[in-house]
Design a protein around this motif. Structure first.
Motif, PDB file in Angstrom:
ATOM      1  N   LEU A 122       0.812  -1.215   0.000  1.00 21.56           N
ATOM      2  CA  LEU A 122       0.000   0.000   0.000  1.00 21.56           C
ATOM      3  C   LEU A 122       0.844   1.263   0.000  1.00 21.56           C
ATOM      4  O   LEU A 122       0.364   2.329  -0.406  1.00 21.56           O
ATOM      5  CB  LEU A 122      -0.931   0.000   1.214  1.00 21.56           C
ATOM      6  N   THR A 123       2.093   1.157   0.459  1.00 18.16           N
ATOM      7  CA  THR A 123       2.951   2.339   0.549  1.00 18.16           C
ATOM      8  C   THR A 123       4.272   2.080  -0.172  1.00 18.16           C
ATOM      9  O   THR A 123       4.743   0.946  -0.277  1.00 18.16           O
ATOM     10  CB  THR A 123       3.256   2.720   2.007  1.00 18.16           C
ATOM     11  N   ILE A 124       4.867   3.161  -0.617  1.00 20.65           N
ATOM     12  CA  ILE A 124       6.167   3.078  -1.269  1.00 20.65           C
ATOM     13  C   ILE A 124       7.235   2.685  -0.262  1.00 20.65           C
ATOM     14  O   ILE A 124       8.164   1.930  -0.578  1.00 20.65           O
ATOM     15  CB  ILE A 124       6.489   4.418  -1.945  1.00 20.65           C
ATOM     16  N   ALA A 125       7.118   3.169   0.962  1.00 25.93           N
ATOM     17  CA  ALA A 125       8.099   2.832   1.992  1.00 25.93           C
ATOM     18  C   ALA A 125       8.156   1.331   2.233  1.00 25.93           C
ATOM     19  O   ALA A 125       9.241   0.754   2.366  1.00 25.93           O
ATOM     20  CB  ALA A 125       7.768   3.572   3.288  1.00 25.93           C
ATOM     21  N   ALA A 126       6.996   0.680   2.271  1.00 21.58           N
ATOM     22  CA  ALA A 126       6.970  -0.767   2.497  1.00 21.58           C
ATOM     23  C   ALA A 126       7.609  -1.512   1.337  1.00 21.58           C
ATOM     24  O   ALA A 126       8.348  -2.484   1.525  1.00 21.58           O
ATOM     25  CB  ALA A 126       5.530  -1.235   2.698  1.00 21.58           C
ATOM     26  N   ALA A 127       7.349  -1.060   0.127  1.00 20.63           N
ATOM     27  CA  ALA A 127       7.936  -1.711  -1.044  1.00 20.63           C
ATOM     28  C   ALA A 127       9.448  -1.531  -1.072  1.00 20.63           C
ATOM     29  O   ALA A 127      10.197  -2.466  -1.371  1.00 20.63           O
ATOM     30  CB  ALA A 127       7.307  -1.154  -2.310  1.00 20.63           C
ATOM     31  N   ALA A 128       9.915  -0.317  -0.757  1.00 15.97           N
ATOM     32  CA  ALA A 128      11.351  -0.061  -0.751  1.00 15.97           C
ATOM     33  C   ALA A 128      12.056  -0.897   0.305  1.00 15.97           C
ATOM     34  O   ALA A 128      13.173  -1.384   0.090  1.00 15.97           O
ATOM     35  CB  ALA A 128      11.614   1.423  -0.524  1.00 15.97           C
ATOM     36  N   ALA A 129      11.421  -1.085   1.445  1.00 14.27           N
ATOM     37  CA  ALA A 129      12.011  -1.895   2.505  1.00 14.27           C
ATOM     38  C   ALA A 129      12.174  -3.344   2.071  1.00 14.27           C
ATOM     39  O   ALA A 129      13.116  -4.027   2.488  1.00 14.27           O
ATOM     40  CB  ALA A 129      11.162  -1.810   3.772  1.00 14.27           C
ATOM     41  N   ALA A 130      11.271  -3.823   1.218  1.00  6.48           N
ATOM     42  CA  ALA A 130      11.320  -5.215   0.770  1.00  6.48           C
ATOM     43  C   ALA A 130      12.248  -5.425  -0.419  1.00  6.48           C
ATOM     44  O   ALA A 130      12.588  -6.560  -0.750  1.00  6.48           O
ATOM     45  CB  ALA A 130       9.910  -5.685   0.400  1.00  6.48           C
ATOM     46  N   ALA A 131      12.654  -4.338  -1.077  1.00  7.56           N
ATOM     47  CA  ALA A 131      13.439  -4.443  -2.304  1.00  7.56           C
ATOM     48  C   ALA A 131      14.907  -4.730  -2.007  1.00  7.56           C
ATOM     49  O   ALA A 131      15.443  -4.370  -0.956  1.00  7.56           O
ATOM     50  CB  ALA A 131      13.317  -3.149  -3.102  1.00  7.56           C
ATOM     51  N   SER A 132      15.546  -5.398  -2.971  1.00  8.97           N
ATOM     52  CA  SER A 132      16.989  -5.630  -2.935  1.00  8.97           C
ATOM     53  C   SER A 132      17.649  -4.859  -4.070  1.00  8.97           C
ATOM     54  O   SER A 132      16.982  -4.321  -4.948  1.00  8.97           O
ATOM     55  CB  SER A 132      17.289  -7.131  -3.077  1.00  8.97           C
ATOM     56  N   ALA A 133      18.970  -4.799  -4.067  1.00  9.05           N
ATOM     57  CA  ALA A 133      19.716  -4.044  -5.069  1.00  9.05           C
ATOM     58  C   ALA A 133      19.303  -4.441  -6.478  1.00  9.05           C
ATOM     59  O   ALA A 133      19.284  -5.626  -6.820  1.00  9.05           O
ATOM     60  CB  ALA A 133      21.213  -4.258  -4.877  1.00  9.05           C
ATOM     61  N   GLY A 134      18.972  -3.442  -7.290  1.00 11.95           N
ATOM     62  CA  GLY A 134      18.608  -3.673  -8.679  1.00 11.95           C
ATOM     63  C   GLY A 134      17.140  -3.910  -8.920  1.00 11.95           C
ATOM     64  O   GLY A 134      16.702  -3.951 -10.079  1.00 11.95           O
ATOM     65  N   ASP A 135      16.348  -4.072  -7.864  1.00 14.50           N
ATOM     66  CA  ASP A 135      14.917  -4.323  -8.024  1.00 14.50           C
ATOM     67  C   ASP A 135      14.195  -3.064  -8.499  1.00 14.50           C
ATOM     68  O   ASP A 135      14.689  -1.945  -8.351  1.00 14.50           O
ATOM     69  CB  ASP A 135      14.285  -4.794  -6.710  1.00 14.50           C
ATOM     70  N   GLU A 136      13.009  -3.272  -9.042  1.00 13.38           N
ATOM     71  CA  GLU A 136      12.163  -2.171  -9.492  1.00 13.38           C
ATOM     72  C   GLU A 136      10.918  -2.096  -8.626  1.00 13.38           C
ATOM     73  O   GLU A 136      10.217  -3.095  -8.449  1.00 13.38           O
ATOM     74  CB  GLU A 136      11.762  -2.375 -10.955  1.00 13.38           C
ATOM     75  N   VAL A 137      10.662  -0.910  -8.088  1.00 15.87           N
ATOM     76  CA  VAL A 137       9.426  -0.655  -7.360  1.00 15.87           C
ATOM     77  C   VAL A 137       8.495   0.064  -8.327  1.00 15.87           C
ATOM     78  O   VAL A 137       8.762   1.192  -8.743  1.00 15.87           O
ATOM     79  CB  VAL A 137       9.673   0.201  -6.103  1.00 15.87           C
TER      80      VAL A 137
END
Length: 334
Positions: free
Chosen positions: A46-61
Motif C-alpha cells: 500500500l505504501t512506497i516505503a513498504a515496497a522499498a524496505a522489501a526491495a533488494s539491489a537492482g529491483d524495481e518498485v
C-alpha cells in the motif's frame, strides 16, 4: 543487461552469463483492498516505503497511479522507483537520497521541506516533477542526472542548489524561483535544451559549452552557445501546465544534434526545449511565413515572422537568417 554495480552488490559475476542476479519487480497500489501485502501484482504494497524496505539491489518498485502520503521518502537502496502509467504523486516532508545507483521515473513530489541528494551516485531522475519548499539540493559529492524533469519554486526559494557535486540537466524546466540553479565550487554542472524562468536563473556559473541551447534570461548567457533570452510562454503555469504555447521561443530551438523523432509532426527538424522536448507531448511551432524559422524564435531574434526572410542577412556577417537560427546565433549581431 545488469549493471556491474548491481552484480557486485548481488555477489554475481558480471562476465559470466550463468551468474546473473534475479531482479524482482515489486508492486505498489494504494487502492488495493485485498488485505494482503506481499508486493505481487495481486497483493501489492500500500505504501512506497513498504515496497522499498522489501526491495533488494537492482529491483524495481513499480507504483500504480494515485496520491501517496509518505512521512519520508528515503532512497538509500540501489533500486528503481517508477510509475509506467504516470499519475503518481507523492506528498512528503522530504526526499532523502543516498543511493549509489538507481532511477526515479514519472513521479511528482510535493515536499514540505526539501529534496536532498547527499553523497548519492549514478542516480537518474526522469520525467518527474519536484516542488519543494526549500528546493532540491545535491551535496557532498553527489552525481545526479535530471532528464525531462521540472523543478518548481514558490517565488522565494532556489530551485536546485549544487554544492561539491556533479549534476546534469537535460530537457528540464526550472521555474517560479528566486534563483533557478545555484552552484558552489567545486562542482560540475551542465544544462542543455532546458528552460529557466526565474527571477535570477543561474548563480555561480559562467558561460561555457556546458550551458547550451537553453531559454534563459541572464544576459551573460544570451546568444552564447545556442542559449537565447526570452519568455517561455507556458500554457498555464499557475495551474501547473508547463507545456509550451505554439509561439513560444522554446519550440524547435534545442540543440540541432538532439533527437526529435518522438515529437508530433511537423516537428520542425529540431526538438523543443524543456521537459516535453522530444516527447509525444511536445508543442508544434507556428511558422506563419513558412520560412523554416519558428515564429517564436523570429520574434525573439528580431526577424519578421510575417515575411519569408530566411535568406536575409541583416548583420552582414555572411550567414543568412535561416543559418543563424540553425546555429543558435544572433541574426542582428555579426
Amino acid at each position: 543487461g545488469v549493471d556491474n554495480i548491481i552484480e557486485y552488490l548481488r555477489d554475481t559475476l558480471p562476465e559470466d552469463d550463468t551468474s546473473t542476479p534475479v531482479l524482482a519487480t515489486i508492486y505498489v497500489d494504494g487502492s488495493s483492498a485485498t488485505g494482503i501485502e506481499d508486493g505481487s501484482v495481486a497483493n501489492p504494497y500500500l505504501t512506497i516505503a513498504a515496497a522499498a524496505a522489501a526491495a533488494s539491489a537492482g529491483d524495481e518498485v513499480r507504483v500504480e497511479p494515485g496520491t501517496y502520503a509518505e512521512t519520508y521518502v528515503f532512497w538509500s537502496k540501489p533500486i528503481r522507483l517508477v510509475a509506467p502509467s504516470g499519475g503518481v504523486s507523492i506528498t512528503s516532508y522530504m526526499l532523502w537520497a543516498t543511493a549509489h545507483w538507481g532511477d526515479i521515473e514519472q513521479i511528482t513530489f510535493s515536499l514540505s521541506w526539501r529534496a536532498q541528494f547527499w553523497g548519492a551516485k549514478n542516480l537518474r531522475v526522469r520525467s518527474s516533477r519536484i516542488a519543494a519548499v526549500e528546493g532540491t539540493h545535491a551535496l557532498s559529492g553527489s552525481g545526479v542526472d535530471f532528464d525531462h524533469t521540472i523543478f518548481l519554486g514558490d517565488g522565494s526559494n532556489t530551485g536546485l542548489s549544487v554544492v561539491n557535486s556533479t549534476v546534469a540537466l537535460e530537457h528540464t524546466i526550472v521555474a517560479g524561483c528566486a534563483i533557478g540553479v545555484s552552484v558552489t565550487a567545486p562542482s560540475t554542472v551542465s544544462i542543455a535544451n532546458s528552460i529557466l524562468d526565474n527571477d535570477d536563473d543561474l548563480d555561480g556559473l559562467v558561460a561555457s559549452p556546458g550551458i547550451r541551447f537553453n531559454l534563459i534570461s541572464d544576459a551573460e548567457f544570451a546568444w552564447v552557445n545556442g542559449n537565447h533570452p526570452g519568455i517561455a510562454s507556458f500554457v498555464d503555469a499557475p495551474r501547473g501546465d508547463y507545456h509550451l504555447q505554439p509561439a513560444s521561443a522554446g519550440i524547435d530551438c534545442a540543440d540541432p544534434a538532439a533527437p526529435f523523432d518522438l515529437e508530433p509532426a511537423p516537428a520542425g527538424g529540431r526538438a523543443n526545449r524543456g521537459a516535453y522536448g522530444n516527447t509525444a507531448d511536445a508543442a508544434v511551432a507556428t511558422d506563419g511565413d513558412n520560412d523554416g524559422m519558428p515564429d517564436g524564435w523570429e520574434t525573439l531574434a528580431g526577424t519578421n515572422p510575417g515575411v519569408n526572410d530566411a535568406a536575409g542577412n541583416p548583420d552582414g556577417d555572411g550567414a543568412n537568417n535561416l543559418a543563424e537560427y540553425q546555429q543558435g546565433t544572433d541574426p542582428l549581431v555579426p
